[in-house]
Design a protein around this motif. Sequence first.
Motif, PDB file in Angstrom:
ATOM      1  N   CYS A  67       0.866  -1.188   0.000  1.00  0.00           N
ATOM      2  CA  CYS A  67       0.000   0.000   0.000  1.00  0.00           C
ATOM      3  C   CYS A  67       0.903   1.239   0.000  1.00  0.00           C
ATOM      4  CB  CYS A  67      -0.896  -0.008   1.228  1.00  0.00           C
ATOM      5  SG  CYS A  67      -1.738   1.553   1.508  1.00  0.00           S
ATOM      6  N   CYS A 121       0.178   3.320   3.880  1.00  0.00           N
ATOM      7  CA  CYS A 121       0.671   2.709   5.135  1.00  0.00           C
ATOM      8  C   CYS A 121       1.905   1.831   4.896  1.00  0.00           C
ATOM      9  CB  CYS A 121      -0.438   1.912   5.805  1.00  0.00           C
ATOM     10  SG  CYS A 121      -0.945   0.437   4.897  1.00  0.00           S
ATOM     11  N   CYS A 160      -4.582   0.237   0.267  1.00  0.00           N
ATOM     12  CA  CYS A 160      -5.328  -0.854   0.884  1.00  0.00           C
ATOM     13  C   CYS A 160      -6.701  -0.327   1.323  1.00  0.00           C
ATOM     14  CB  CYS A 160      -4.555  -1.428   2.069  1.00  0.00           C
ATOM     15  SG  CYS A 160      -4.484  -0.347   3.506  1.00  0.00           S
ATOM     16  N   CYS A 164      -6.647   2.314   4.178  1.00  0.00           N
ATOM     17  CA  CYS A 164      -6.163   3.645   3.778  1.00  0.00           C
ATOM     18  C   CYS A 164      -7.184   4.343   2.878  1.00  0.00           C
ATOM     19  CB  CYS A 164      -4.798   3.536   3.097  1.00  0.00           C
ATOM     20  SG  CYS A 164      -3.504   3.129   4.290  1.00  0.00           S
TER      21      CYS A 164
HETATM   22 ZN   LIG Z   1      -2.698   1.066   3.547  1.00  0.00          ZN
END
Ligand SMILES: [Zn+2]
Length: 240
Positions: free
Chosen positions: A7, A10, A60, A63
């Motif tokens: 991702c 993050c 992701c 997020c």
């Molecule tokens: Zn993420």
Amino acid sequence: MVTEEKCRLCQKHNLLQKSHIIPEFFYKTLYDKQKYDVLSTSPEQPNRRFPQGIYEKLLCGDCETHLSKYESYARKLLIGGINIDSMRDGDFLFLSEIDYTAFRLFQLSLIWRAGISTHSFFSNVSLGNHEDKIRELILSNNPGLTWQYGCFMIGLLADDVLLTDLIIQPERLKHQGDTVYRFVFGGFVWIYFVSNRTPPIQALRAFLNPAGNIPILMKNIENLKDFETLAVKLFQTSKL
Ligand SMILES: [Zn+2]
């Protein structure tokens, strides 16, 4: 076969979702009118049509949800759903009572996503070492200080109605040695100052401040030629 990827926000490995760069709701007026006004590199070039907003696998699910909070606030602020104080004075619309954290993080997430996108439409946006600094602000829900990646907004009007059906490819420009990025969507020109130093005072006064105030320069444009002239003169405004 579904594979996990890193991702971009993050940096954990996870299943990634398709993320839009400019939120879908800003394309709505284009869809409604069956009109794809400008999605080209410059107003002189023939328009290119994109059937949908531009999507890319970047984030992701967690997020994506994180960013959707800021988007939701921006949508309500700009399209309707939140009552805030506004006052028109000449060419300026002064907005107040804006949620500094939510709207700043919306502005930051927009330029950050454009910066990490590999789509050709966003190829002029390259944030270098600022990319990770902005990522950290977004990830920690930190809106940063007024001058950091501040965004100067100009409302585009045609016959006094906000010109929401215009999206122009972001441009990288220089202003007195500073790098600025110009986005056009949602009826506004969004000018971001991306620099390690404090932007000029005129620009600083035009950014959203922690008290929740932002002045927006409102400009009538007759056609895209006017827009280009405006783009050149953007920084010559003396009122701020
Ligand atoms: Zn993420």
